[in-house]
Design a protein around this motif. Sequence first.
Motif, short mmCIF file in Angstrom:
data_model
loop_
_atom_site.label_atom_id
_atom_site.label_comp_id
_atom_site.label_asym_id
_atom_site.label_seq_id
_atom_site.Cartn_x
_atom_site.Cartn_y
_atom_site.Cartn_z
N GLY A 118 0.83 -1.20 0.00
CA GLY A 118 0.00 0.00 0.00
C GLY A 118 0.86 1.24 0.00
N TYR A 119 0.23 2.36 -0.21
CA TYR A 119 0.93 3.63 -0.28
C TYR A 119 0.51 4.47 0.92
CZ TYR A 119 2.21 2.45 -5.05
OH TYR A 119 2.72 1.85 -6.16
N PRO A 120 1.30 4.45 1.95
CA PRO A 120 0.91 5.20 3.14
C PRO A 120 1.01 6.71 2.98
CG PRO A 120 3.09 4.23 3.42
CD PRO A 120 2.53 3.73 2.12
N SER A 121 1.74 7.19 2.01
CA SER A 121 1.92 8.62 1.85
C SER A 121 1.14 9.13 0.64
CB SER A 121 3.41 8.95 1.67
OG SER A 121 3.56 10.31 1.35
N SER A 122 0.30 10.12 0.87
CA SER A 122 -0.41 10.73 -0.26
C SER A 122 0.47 11.72 -0.99
CB SER A 122 -1.69 11.40 0.23
OG SER A 122 -1.35 12.45 1.13
N ALA A 123 1.72 11.86 -0.56
CA ALA A 123 2.65 12.79 -1.19
C ALA A 123 3.50 12.13 -2.27
CB ALA A 123 3.56 13.41 -0.13
N THR A 124 3.29 10.83 -2.52
CA THR A 124 4.05 10.13 -3.54
C THR A 124 3.11 9.62 -4.63
OG1 THR A 124 3.87 7.99 -2.44
CG2 THR A 124 5.79 9.34 -1.87
N PRO A 125 3.65 9.34 -5.81
CA PRO A 125 2.82 8.74 -6.86
C PRO A 125 2.23 7.41 -6.40
CG PRO A 125 4.91 9.50 -7.75
CD PRO A 125 5.01 9.59 -6.26
N VAL A 126 1.08 7.06 -6.96
CA VAL A 126 0.38 5.83 -6.60
C VAL A 126 0.04 5.07 -7.88
CG1 VAL A 126 -1.73 4.90 -5.58
CG2 VAL A 126 -0.59 6.85 -4.52
N THR A 127 0.52 3.83 -7.96
CA THR A 127 0.15 3.00 -9.10
C THR A 127 -1.10 2.20 -8.74
OG1 THR A 127 1.65 1.26 -8.38
CG2 THR A 127 2.50 2.84 -9.98
N PHE A 128 -1.65 1.52 -9.73
CA PHE A 128 -2.89 0.78 -9.54
C PHE A 128 -2.71 -0.65 -10.01
CE2 PHE A 128 -3.83 5.21 -10.52
CZ PHE A 128 -4.57 5.58 -9.41
N SER A 129 -3.49 -1.55 -9.46
CA SER A 129 -3.47 -2.93 -9.95
C SER A 129 -4.12 -2.94 -11.34
CB SER A 129 -4.25 -3.84 -9.00
OG SER A 129 -5.64 -3.52 -9.05
N ALA A 130 -3.88 -3.98 -12.08
CA ALA A 130 -4.49 -4.09 -13.42
C ALA A 130 -6.01 -4.07 -13.31
CB ALA A 130 -4.02 -5.37 -14.10
N ARG A 131 -6.56 -4.74 -12.33
CA ARG A 131 -8.02 -4.79 -12.14
C ARG A 131 -8.57 -3.39 -11.84
NH1 ARG A 131 -9.41 -9.21 -8.37
NH2 ARG A 131 -9.29 -10.41 -10.27
N ALA A 132 -7.93 -2.64 -10.96
CA ALA A 132 -8.37 -1.28 -10.62
C ALA A 132 -8.28 -0.37 -11.83
CB ALA A 132 -7.57 -0.72 -9.46
N LEU A 133 -7.21 -0.49 -12.58
CA LEU A 133 -7.03 0.34 -13.76
C LEU A 133 -8.10 0.02 -14.82
CD1 LEU A 133 -5.26 2.52 -14.95
CD2 LEU A 133 -3.77 0.75 -15.86
N GLU A 134 -8.38 -1.25 -15.03
CA GLU A 134 -9.44 -1.62 -15.99
C GLU A 134 -10.78 -1.06 -15.56
OE1 GLU A 134 -9.19 -5.88 -16.11
OE2 GLU A 134 -7.39 -5.84 -17.36
N ALA A 135 -11.08 -1.07 -14.27
CA ALA A 135 -12.35 -0.53 -13.78
C ALA A 135 -12.40 0.99 -13.99
CB ALA A 135 -12.53 -0.86 -12.29
N MET A 136 -11.30 1.66 -13.77
CA MET A 136 -11.28 3.12 -13.98
C MET A 136 -11.46 3.47 -15.46
SD MET A 136 -8.53 4.63 -11.27
CE MET A 136 -7.20 3.49 -11.60
N VAL A 137 -10.82 2.71 -16.32
CA VAL A 137 -10.96 2.96 -17.77
C VAL A 137 -12.41 2.70 -18.19
CG1 VAL A 137 -10.30 2.13 -20.06
CG2 VAL A 137 -8.55 2.57 -18.34
N ALA A 138 -13.01 1.65 -17.69
CA ALA A 138 -14.41 1.35 -18.03
C ALA A 138 -15.35 2.44 -17.54
CB ALA A 138 -14.81 0.00 -17.43
N GLN A 139 -15.05 2.96 -16.37
CA GLN A 139 -15.88 4.03 -15.81
C GLN A 139 -15.83 5.27 -16.68
OE1 GLN A 139 -15.04 4.70 -11.67
NE2 GLN A 139 -16.08 6.61 -11.62
#
Length: 186
Positions: A165-186
């Motif tokens: 996980g990414y405990p800091s909101s001050a750094t870039p955050v990547t996404f899992s393939a499943r999360a990214l597919e859901a965002m693209v579909a949205q």
Amino acid sequence: MRDWPTSYHLTPYRATLFDALGFSRAADRRVLELGAGCGAITRWLGEHFAEVHAIEGNANRARVARARCADLDSVHLYSANYSQLAERETFDVVTLIGVLEYGHLYHPEHKGDPERSAVANLEVARNALAEDGVLVLAIENRLGLKYLNGAREDHSGKLFEGIEGYPSSATPVTFSARALEAMVAQ
């Protein structure tokens, strides 16, 4: 180029992504590059497409990209936050390469919210695409094999950060393939 950051920003090899995509008859196509960085991909786009509009939020990086493409009349570079771009169905290709993971750091409405800023930036990209346009999206996978094998996370330099996980909101955050597919579909 002495280290990973300078190699990442200055190498011409990042553009090999486009060599693999096989764009045919691209010479009459218009491209919008969102997040041009130092122009590693911008130059390739300018050599292969009729018109390239590249937007980079960091003025220093935009200057480097402009210098890299100074001899290409087809390339137009802008230094601005593209998150509020209002282009509609104008471009044949829109790129988001190594960009979505930074959205929550600069998005004017969704700062601090990685998923919502990513979706909002995907909406900007979709709105700019012509009806039969193509989105080229590239982002490191949160659960990439190199991270599982103990490599440090590319953005933060920390071991296993993308997995735990990414405990800091001050750094870039990547996404899992499943999360990214859901965002693209949205």
